[in-house]
Every structure is written in structure tokens, then in C-alpha cells.
Design a protein around this motif. Sequence first.
Motif, mmCIF file in Angstrom:
data_model
loop_
_atom_site.group_PDB
_atom_site.id
_atom_site.type_symbol
_atom_site.label_atom_id
_atom_site.label_comp_id
_atom_site.label_asym_id
_atom_site.label_seq_id
_atom_site.Cartn_x
_atom_site.Cartn_y
_atom_site.Cartn_z
ATOM 1 N N GLU A 1 1.415 3.253 -5.806
ATOM 2 C CA GLU A 1 2.602 4.046 -6.100
ATOM 3 C C GLU A 1 2.257 5.483 -5.734
ATOM 4 O OE1 GLU A 1 4.344 6.364 -7.292
ATOM 5 O OE2 GLU A 1 6.221 5.600 -8.085
ATOM 6 N N ASN A 2 2.468 5.831 -4.470
ATOM 7 C CA ASN A 2 1.927 7.119 -4.004
ATOM 8 C C ASN A 2 2.925 8.279 -4.078
ATOM 9 O OD1 ASN A 2 1.855 6.276 -0.408
ATOM 10 N ND2 ASN A 2 3.460 6.174 -1.940
ATOM 11 N N THR A 3 3.613 8.368 -5.220
ATOM 12 C CA THR A 3 4.463 9.538 -5.467
ATOM 13 C C THR A 3 3.571 10.711 -5.862
ATOM 14 O OG1 THR A 3 6.229 8.102 -6.256
ATOM 15 C CG2 THR A 3 6.370 10.439 -6.849
ATOM 16 N N HIS B 1 6.980 -1.505 1.778
ATOM 17 C CA HIS B 1 8.412 -1.224 1.971
ATOM 18 C C HIS B 1 8.748 0.260 1.814
ATOM 19 C CE1 HIS B 1 7.952 -5.214 -0.090
ATOM 20 N NE2 HIS B 1 8.779 -5.632 0.835
ATOM 21 N N ASP B 2 7.871 1.032 1.157
ATOM 22 C CA ASP B 2 8.174 2.431 0.847
ATOM 23 C C ASP B 2 9.563 2.582 0.227
ATOM 24 O OD1 ASP B 2 8.016 5.163 0.603
ATOM 25 O OD2 ASP B 2 8.473 5.580 2.704
ATOM 26 N N ILE B 3 9.831 1.809 -0.808
ATOM 27 C CA ILE B 3 11.137 1.944 -1.486
ATOM 28 C C ILE B 3 11.213 3.343 -2.110
ATOM 29 C CG2 ILE B 3 12.481 1.160 -3.489
ATOM 30 C CD1 ILE B 3 11.684 -1.703 -2.736
ATOM 31 N N THR C 1 0.789 -1.231 0.000
ATOM 32 C CA THR C 1 0.000 0.000 0.000
ATOM 33 C C THR C 1 0.826 1.289 0.000
ATOM 34 O OG1 THR C 1 -0.170 -0.289 2.388
ATOM 35 C CG2 THR C 1 -2.053 -0.999 1.059
ATOM 36 N N HIS C 2 2.164 1.160 -0.038
ATOM 37 C CA HIS C 2 2.979 2.391 -0.060
ATOM 38 C C HIS C 2 4.345 2.090 -0.680
ATOM 39 C CE1 HIS C 2 4.024 6.363 2.173
ATOM 40 N NE2 HIS C 2 4.968 6.133 1.258
ATOM 41 N N GLU C 3 4.445 2.333 -1.974
ATOM 42 C CA GLU C 3 5.731 2.134 -2.660
ATOM 43 C C GLU C 3 5.974 3.280 -3.626
ATOM 44 O OE1 GLU C 3 7.666 -0.168 -1.723
ATOM 45 O OE2 GLU C 3 6.361 -1.713 -0.846
ATOM 46 N N HIS C 4 7.218 3.358 -4.078
ATOM 47 C CA HIS C 4 7.580 4.269 -5.171
ATOM 48 C C HIS C 4 8.323 3.439 -6.210
ATOM 49 C CE1 HIS C 4 6.484 7.691 -2.638
ATOM 50 N NE2 HIS C 4 6.998 6.966 -1.655
ATOM 51 N N LEU C 5 7.959 3.645 -7.480
ATOM 52 C CA LEU C 5 8.614 2.926 -8.574
ATOM 53 C C LEU C 5 9.507 3.875 -9.360
ATOM 54 C CD1 LEU C 5 5.509 0.861 -9.792
ATOM 55 C CD2 LEU C 5 7.305 0.137 -8.201
ATOM 56 N N SER D 1 0.567 6.508 7.213
ATOM 57 C CA SER D 1 1.818 5.832 6.853
ATOM 58 C C SER D 1 2.872 5.950 7.956
ATOM 59 C CB SER D 1 2.396 6.457 5.576
ATOM 60 O OG SER D 1 1.475 6.432 4.531
ATOM 61 N N HIS D 2 3.947 5.198 7.764
ATOM 62 C CA HIS D 2 5.200 5.370 8.531
ATOM 63 C C HIS D 2 5.049 5.276 10.048
ATOM 64 C CE1 HIS D 2 6.273 6.630 4.587
ATOM 65 N NE2 HIS D 2 6.057 7.923 4.723
ATOM 66 N N LEU D 3 4.093 4.507 10.535
ATOM 67 C CA LEU D 3 3.959 4.427 12.000
ATOM 68 C C LEU D 3 5.208 3.806 12.623
ATOM 69 C CD1 LEU D 3 0.198 3.501 12.450
ATOM 70 C CD2 LEU D 3 1.334 5.687 12.893
ATOM 71 N N GLY E 1 -2.740 11.098 -2.213
ATOM 72 C CA GLY E 1 -1.571 10.971 -1.356
ATOM 73 C C GLY E 1 -0.512 10.105 -2.009
ATOM 74 N N GLU E 2 0.730 10.044 -1.382
ATOM 75 C CA GLU E 2 0.866 10.449 -0.016
ATOM 76 C C GLU E 2 0.888 11.965 0.105
ATOM 77 O OE1 GLU E 2 4.820 9.635 1.825
ATOM 78 O OE2 GLU E 2 5.368 8.783 -0.113
ATOM 79 N N ILE E 3 -0.033 12.455 0.943
ATOM 80 C CA ILE E 3 -0.042 13.863 1.293
ATOM 81 C C ILE E 3 1.028 14.055 2.364
ATOM 82 C CG2 ILE E 3 -1.394 15.713 2.339
ATOM 83 C CD1 ILE E 3 -2.329 14.953 -0.511
HETATM 84 ZN ZN ZN Z 1 6.565 7.230 0.530
#
Ligand code: ZN
Length: 349
Positions: free
Chosen positions: A97-99, A297-299, A25-29, A229-231, A168-170
Motif C-alpha cells: 500500500e504505497n500511499t 492494479h494501482d487502485i 506490489t502497488h495498490e492504495h486502500l 512503477s507505471h511502465l 515510496g511510491e516516491i
Molecule cells: Zn500509486
Amino acid sequence: MSKLSGKVQTVLGLVDPEQLGRTMTHEHLTMSFECCYFPPPPGDEAVAVDPFHMQHMHWLRQNPYSSHENLLLQQETAAVHDELLAYRKAGGGAIVENTTAGIERDLPALRQLAKDTGVHIIAGAGYYVDCTHTEDTRKMSVEKLSDIMVSEVLHGADNTDIRCGVIGEIGTGWPITESEARVLRAAAHAQTKLGCPVIIHPGRNPAAPAEVVRILQEAGGDIGKTVMSHLDRTIFDHGELLEFAKLGSYLEYDLFGMEMLNYPYNLVVDMPSDSQRVKTLAFLVKEGYEDKIVIAHDIHTKNRLVKFGGHGYSHILKNIVPKMLLRDISQHQVDKILIDNPKHWLTFK
Ligand SMILES: [Zn+2]
């Protein structure tokens, strides 16, 4: 919004929620993280300009933000393509892909990756943290910002017809700036119009996630359809975590694979290990939150790609799931976390 209702919107169009399968639910490609460059420790300047050698891999894991080169994920689309094929092979189905604006969203690249790999990709609308806001963004009213986000979902973003499927991600910091608060309110207004999922990047303070929820709620946002995110780098005390969980957002642990001693953006925190992340998930499951957990993973840097000795996008499926099962999270609960919760969150109301 009847066309969107009951569907998930990917960069290739609307799909049935059942089609997603296992979802990060939270990655960047593809993105640039230049906004958050952090100078290398004294004496390490030479490594920092030329870090991609086997003998520097440990340095890079400890100092990922201190090499300009490492922050340019957008240069590695070919490697990401191969990793998405591996992700599918490992049982993955979809990736959020929440860029957003400010860290170089590239929708045509996402569409191409989705076409070529068969992975469902859901793109993000809206704006990242304050330091990436343009003068134009800062001048906009809540209404104007909200109109843009609505348009990015309904018609397409960045002068393309490629539509975002989530807001988002906002980005927000701590304390939350005036411009960030305006973007948050705009996201809530857009969510009210669209019935869409929202995902938030909170500031690095245990009080930040709840403050974001307060602002969203005041503006009419649907907290039950919002991911925090990021808890894993934000709330460390179990009591505080349960207090926050009661507010009703999805709880995201999204830094799996990232283990470092000195987290440059907040040196006083202890970045958890993957084992500690899994233990926290087990704790939340035991407390009854299995319907609220999502993971990723939020790569966002090159060194986390398999190409550069990193864990890649399949790490959770290959290494974390077995560990979850070992820590008394049942297969049924794992499926909720990887399939059902993302599906419910991503489906338009
Ligand atoms: Zn992110």
C-alpha cells in the motif's frame, strides 16, 4: 539493521518473507487523489458532480479524474475491507500500500484493515509528486528528508508507531523538479542505510524512468532493489523498454483493469488494454526478464472498486492470470511474478 535483515515489515510488524504469498506490489486502500483533479470535458459538468449511477459508469471509467467525489478513496474503507476478504479468498496474500505523504496516507486505517482481513499490508514511506510537497518539505535538505524516511521505517510514521516497509511510491514528474530530485537522493541514502525496498512513480515520458535511475544510482541507490512503477503508461516502444530493462530495476505493470481512450495526463499516449499489457509481459518473459516483473492494479479512485462496478483488487488473480497462461507464460513464471519477485524485493538486506 540486523532486526530487519531477512524480514518483510508489514503494518502489523515483521514477518517471514515466505508468509506473504501472492502479492500486489502497488495498490492504495485509502488515499485522496484530489491533487490530480482534471476538469470534465465541456458539457459534462452535471455528470461530474453526480457520477455514481449505472448510466454514468462508462463516463466514469473514461473520466475518472473529473469527479471530485471519485478521488476520495479514503471514504470507502468499509468497501475496501470487504474487497480484501475477497482478495484473500481469490488466493491473495499481501498488498504493498504505497500511499505516501501528499496523498493522505492513513496508517491506523491500514493497520485495522490488516488486522480485520488477514491480508499482509506493507506501507510506504516518503513523498509523492512535487505539487503535493509542502513548503516544509521543499525547504528540507537531502539529509533531513533521508532521516525522516529512515525514521518512518525504523520507528513509525505520522506520529504513530506503525512502521513503513518500503520507501515510496516516491513521486516524480517530467521534467523532474528540484524538490523531487532531492527526495530521490534522500530515498537512495535511506535505502543505503536500511537495505530496504524502494518504489518509484516516474513522470509521463519514455525518458523519465531511466533519468530517475540515473539520479538514484548517483546517490548510491540499489537499483536491483527498486521497482519502477507505471511502465504501462510510460514506455511503449519495445526497443526502448529493453534498453530500460537492462538498467536492472524491477519492471512494474500496475494499471491492470484501467482501460481508457483519453488519458487526461498525457493525451498523446494510447493507454494499453489488459490484453496488450499481458502481451508485453509475455514479451519481457521471452526476453529473459521473468525475475524482474511485478504487477498490480494501482487502485486510486472509487470507480475501480467492485462496489462501484469496478474490477477490484482480485482482477489480476481472477482474470489476468488465466490470460497470462494462455499467452505462454508458464505457471512457474506466473508464480515468480506474483510470489517470488515481490518477496525478494520486499525482504530487507
Ligand atoms: Zn500509486
